[in-house]
Design an enzyme around this catalytic site. Sequence first.
Site, PDB file in Angstrom:
ATOM      1  N   HIS A  56      -0.110   9.494  -2.034  1.00 19.39           N
ATOM      2  CA  HIS A  56       0.129  10.175  -0.757  1.00 19.39           C
ATOM      3  C   HIS A  56       1.324  11.091  -0.909  1.00 19.39           C
ATOM      4  O   HIS A  56       2.031  11.050  -1.915  1.00 19.39           O
ATOM      5  CB  HIS A  56       0.296   9.171   0.384  1.00 19.39           C
ATOM      6  CG  HIS A  56       1.498   8.274   0.277  1.00 19.39           C
ATOM      7  ND1 HIS A  56       1.663   7.356  -0.734  1.00 19.39           N
ATOM      8  CD2 HIS A  56       2.596   8.161   1.071  1.00 19.39           C
ATOM      9  CE1 HIS A  56       2.803   6.711  -0.551  1.00 19.39           C
ATOM     10  NE2 HIS A  56       3.397   7.187   0.525  1.00 19.39           N
ATOM     11  N   HIS A  58       4.280  11.451   0.576  1.00 20.41           N
ATOM     12  CA  HIS A  58       5.681  11.146   0.864  1.00 20.41           C
ATOM     13  C   HIS A  58       6.486  11.438  -0.404  1.00 20.41           C
ATOM     14  O   HIS A  58       6.006  11.226  -1.524  1.00 20.41           O
ATOM     15  CB  HIS A  58       5.847   9.672   1.261  1.00 20.41           C
ATOM     16  CG  HIS A  58       5.621   9.410   2.731  1.00 20.41           C
ATOM     17  ND1 HIS A  58       5.113   8.233   3.213  1.00 20.41           N
ATOM     18  CD2 HIS A  58       5.846  10.196   3.829  1.00 20.41           C
ATOM     19  CE1 HIS A  58       5.048   8.290   4.541  1.00 20.41           C
ATOM     20  NE2 HIS A  58       5.474   9.470   4.934  1.00 20.41           N
ATOM     21  N   ASP A  60       8.872  10.151  -2.158  1.00 24.26           N
ATOM     22  CA  ASP A  60       9.135   9.202  -3.247  1.00 24.26           C
ATOM     23  C   ASP A  60       7.920   9.006  -4.156  1.00 24.26           C
ATOM     24  O   ASP A  60       8.026   8.376  -5.201  1.00 24.26           O
ATOM     25  CB  ASP A  60       9.664   7.859  -2.716  1.00 24.26           C
ATOM     26  CG  ASP A  60       8.783   7.252  -1.631  1.00 24.26           C
ATOM     27  OD1 ASP A  60       8.147   8.007  -0.884  1.00 24.26           O
ATOM     28  OD2 ASP A  60       8.728   6.014  -1.541  1.00 24.26           O
ATOM     29  N   HIS A  61       6.789   9.588  -3.773  1.00 24.58           N
ATOM     30  CA  HIS A  61       5.571   9.462  -4.580  1.00 24.58           C
ATOM     31  C   HIS A  61       5.128  10.780  -5.213  1.00 24.58           C
ATOM     32  O   HIS A  61       4.134  10.810  -5.935  1.00 24.58           O
ATOM     33  CB  HIS A  61       4.431   8.891  -3.728  1.00 24.58           C
ATOM     34  CG  HIS A  61       4.713   7.511  -3.237  1.00 24.58           C
ATOM     35  ND1 HIS A  61       4.190   6.388  -3.813  1.00 24.58           N
ATOM     36  CD2 HIS A  61       5.545   7.076  -2.250  1.00 24.58           C
ATOM     37  CE1 HIS A  61       4.652   5.313  -3.195  1.00 24.58           C
ATOM     38  NE2 HIS A  61       5.477   5.709  -2.239  1.00 24.58           N
ATOM     39  N   HIS A 134      -1.685   3.439   5.756  1.00 26.66           N
ATOM     40  CA  HIS A 134      -0.253   3.740   5.735  1.00 26.66           C
ATOM     41  C   HIS A 134       0.069   4.646   6.924  1.00 26.66           C
ATOM     42  O   HIS A 134      -0.800   4.915   7.750  1.00 26.66           O
ATOM     43  CB  HIS A 134       0.096   4.393   4.384  1.00 26.66           C
ATOM     44  CG  HIS A 134       1.566   4.517   4.123  1.00 26.66           C
ATOM     45  ND1 HIS A 134       2.462   3.501   4.362  1.00 26.66           N
ATOM     46  CD2 HIS A 134       2.306   5.553   3.627  1.00 26.66           C
ATOM     47  CE1 HIS A 134       3.681   3.911   4.030  1.00 26.66           C
ATOM     48  NE2 HIS A 134       3.609   5.145   3.589  1.00 26.66           N
ATOM     49  N   ASP A 201       1.643   2.372  -1.062  1.00 27.38           N
ATOM     50  CA  ASP A 201       1.992   2.190   0.343  1.00 27.38           C
ATOM     51  C   ASP A 201       0.791   1.914   1.257  1.00 27.38           C
ATOM     52  O   ASP A 201      -0.021   2.802   1.536  1.00 27.38           O
ATOM     53  CB  ASP A 201       2.756   3.423   0.828  1.00 27.38           C
ATOM     54  CG  ASP A 201       4.023   3.644   0.016  1.00 27.38           C
ATOM     55  OD1 ASP A 201       4.124   3.091  -1.093  1.00 27.38           O
ATOM     56  OD2 ASP A 201       4.893   4.385   0.488  1.00 27.38           O
ATOM     57  N   HIS A 259       7.808  -0.758  -6.295  1.00 25.00           N
ATOM     58  CA  HIS A 259       8.109  -0.073  -5.031  1.00 25.00           C
ATOM     59  C   HIS A 259       8.967  -0.972  -4.135  1.00 25.00           C
ATOM     60  O   HIS A 259       8.599  -1.322  -3.014  1.00 25.00           O
ATOM     61  CB  HIS A 259       6.790   0.311  -4.328  1.00 25.00           C
ATOM     62  CG  HIS A 259       6.976   1.282  -3.189  1.00 25.00           C
ATOM     63  ND1 HIS A 259       7.221   0.879  -1.909  1.00 25.00           N
ATOM     64  CD2 HIS A 259       6.920   2.627  -3.139  1.00 25.00           C
ATOM     65  CE1 HIS A 259       7.308   1.933  -1.111  1.00 25.00           C
ATOM     66  NE2 HIS A 259       7.132   3.010  -1.838  1.00 25.00           N
TER      67      HIS A 259
END
Lengths: 297, 297
Positions: A56, A58, A60-61, A134, A201, A259
Site C-alpha cells: 500500500h 503509506h 513506510d512501505h 487497512h 498492514d 513491522h
Amino acid sequence: MLGTASQAPTRYRNHNGYLLRWDGEGLLFDPGEGTQRQLTLAGIAVSAITRICVTHLHGDHCLGLPGVLQRLSLDGVQHPVTVHYPASGQVYVDRLRRASIYDERADVRLEPMEGDDTVTVNDSLTLSTRTLDHRVDAVGYRLVERDGRRLLPDRLEAAGLSGPEVGRVQREGSVEVGGRRVGLHEVSEHRRGQRFAFVMDTRWCDAALELAAGVDLLVCESTFLEAERELADAYGHLTAAQAASLALEAGVRRLVLAHFSQRHPDEREYLAEARQIFPDVVAARELDRIALPLRRR
Amino acid sequence: MLGTASQAPTRYRNHNGYLLRWDGEGLLFDPGEGTQRQLTLAGIAVSAITRICVTHLHGDHCLGLPGVLQRLSLDGVQHPVTVHYPASGQVYVDRLRRASIYDERADVRLEPMEGDDTVTVNDSLTLSTRTLDHRVDAVGYRLVERDGRRLLPDRLEAAGLSGPEVGRVQREGSVEVGGRRVGLHEVSEHRRGQRFAFVMDTRWCDAALELAAGVDLLVCESTFLEAERELADAYGHLTAAQAASLALEAGVRRLVLAHFSQRHPDEREYLAEARQIFPDVVAARELDRIALPLRRR
C-alpha cells in the site's frame, strides 16, 4: 529483513524492506525509506531485484522506491524489474518513479494489481494478491511454486537410468532405455511446491487467511501487542497474538513477525506473545536472513 | 552532519543531510534518503527544523524530503517550515511533497528561489542563493547574520548602567541614567554578524566564491580528489583541493568537506589533500557536530 519498523524508524530499526530470494528471482517487498542503503548493509546489489511488491502507499512501505529504481539505472541493471502495487495507488507510484532528476535507463515495468489478482512470475511461480482491511487500499501477496516431481535414486537405478538420461526424463517426461520407455512418474514422486505469503498492514480478515493458507513461510505484520488491541483495531493493524493465530488457523509452517511499533524496542516482547500460540515463529531483527523451511518429504 | 555520501550511500555514509542550528532556527540542507532516521540517530527531533534548503533535485539531495515532511505532520509540529529550492525544480518538489498517502497537517510553505535570490529568515538572518555550475539547475546558500553591538562591561560600569537598564539600552538604543542620556554606541562596540555558506554540487565558479566570501563556516562538496580532476570537471563537481582553494580565495574561516565519492571510504584522504592548501579544515564524518568558529573580537 532490510527493515522492521512501522510508522517511525528507530535507532535500531529502519523502515520496512524485505527481500525474498527464490532461485533466480529477487522479490523486494515494501521498500520503505532507506532500503537502498539497507541493501548495501546486507551486502546485496540492487541487481538481485527482479520484482518489487508494494502492499500500500503509506510512506513506510514505499518511500524507498525512488532510491531503488534510480539505483537500478545508476548500476546499469539490464534485466526488467516489474513493480506491483494496488491499482488505486497509481498516482503515488507515478510520483515516486519520477521523484527527482535522473537518467532513467532501467527497464522498469509497472503492473498494478486489481484487488484479487494473479500474475505469472516464471514457469514455476505465480504471484497473487488479496485485498486486506487497512485504513487505505492495501493488498497482501502470496507466492506459489508449481508442484513438481522429485527423482528417486533407487527407482532410477532399478529402471537403469543414469547420466544424461536423468535430465531427459525430467525434461521430456519419458525416455527409452534398453528398448523400454520409462515414464517420469515411475522414477519420481510428487513434490509439493513451496508457498510464501506477505501480509502487511491489516486488521484480522478472511483475505489474510486466504493468503497465508498452507504457506511454508509467512511474513506478517505485528505492530502491537495484545494489550494494545484497541489501538491495533483503530489503526488497522494486528497484534503479535493475532499474527500467531492467523498462522495457526491458516496452517502455516513458519511465521516471521515484523513491522514493529516504536513502543517496543525489544522484539522479544512480540516473540514471547506469539510463541504461546504458534511455535515456529521468529521476531525479525534488522538484516536477519531467515530461510524457508526445507521442503516437506 | 546527517550524511556525507554523494551519489551512492555506503556502509559508513548515508546520503546527504546537514542540519544547521542557529539560535532558535534549524536549517536542514539537502535531505537525502534516510535523513529522517539519521535525525533519530543524532538524537534530534524533526521539530528542530524550521527551514529546509535544497540545492538541486538530484536524488541524493532531496529523496529524504517526503519522509521529513510527513514526519512533521506525524509529530504534530506546530511552527511553519519553509522549503527553498531552485524554482525550476517545482515539479519534483510537488511530487516529493505528495509522494505517498498521509494526513498533511504540518504548516509547510514552499518558497522557490529564482537563481540569485534573498529571503529574510528572521530579524537577524537573511538567506541568499546564487546559481552554481552543475549538470542541472543548482543553487548554493549563504546565511548572513545582521551586524550588531557587543556590550562592554567596563563602559557599562563607567556609565552607571546595571540591571534592567542594560536590557533597555540594547532594545531602545539609549537610556536615561542620573539625568544623562546614555547611547548604546557609548557602552558597546561593533559586533560583526556570523556568516555561513553551503556549496554543494558545482564546478569551480564565481558564484561559489560569492557565496563563500568571508564566511565563518563553509560546508563544501568535495566529491573527488585532485587525481580525479577530469571526472570532477565532467560530472560538475569539486575536488578536495578545489574546495580548499575556494575557502582560501574567499577568505573563509573554517571549511567542512562533505559529499564524498564511494571511491574513497576514508575521509582522511580528502582531509590530507585540502590541508595542504587551507589549514582549518574538517572532513565530515557521519553524525559529527561541527561548531561555527567563535565570533571574532
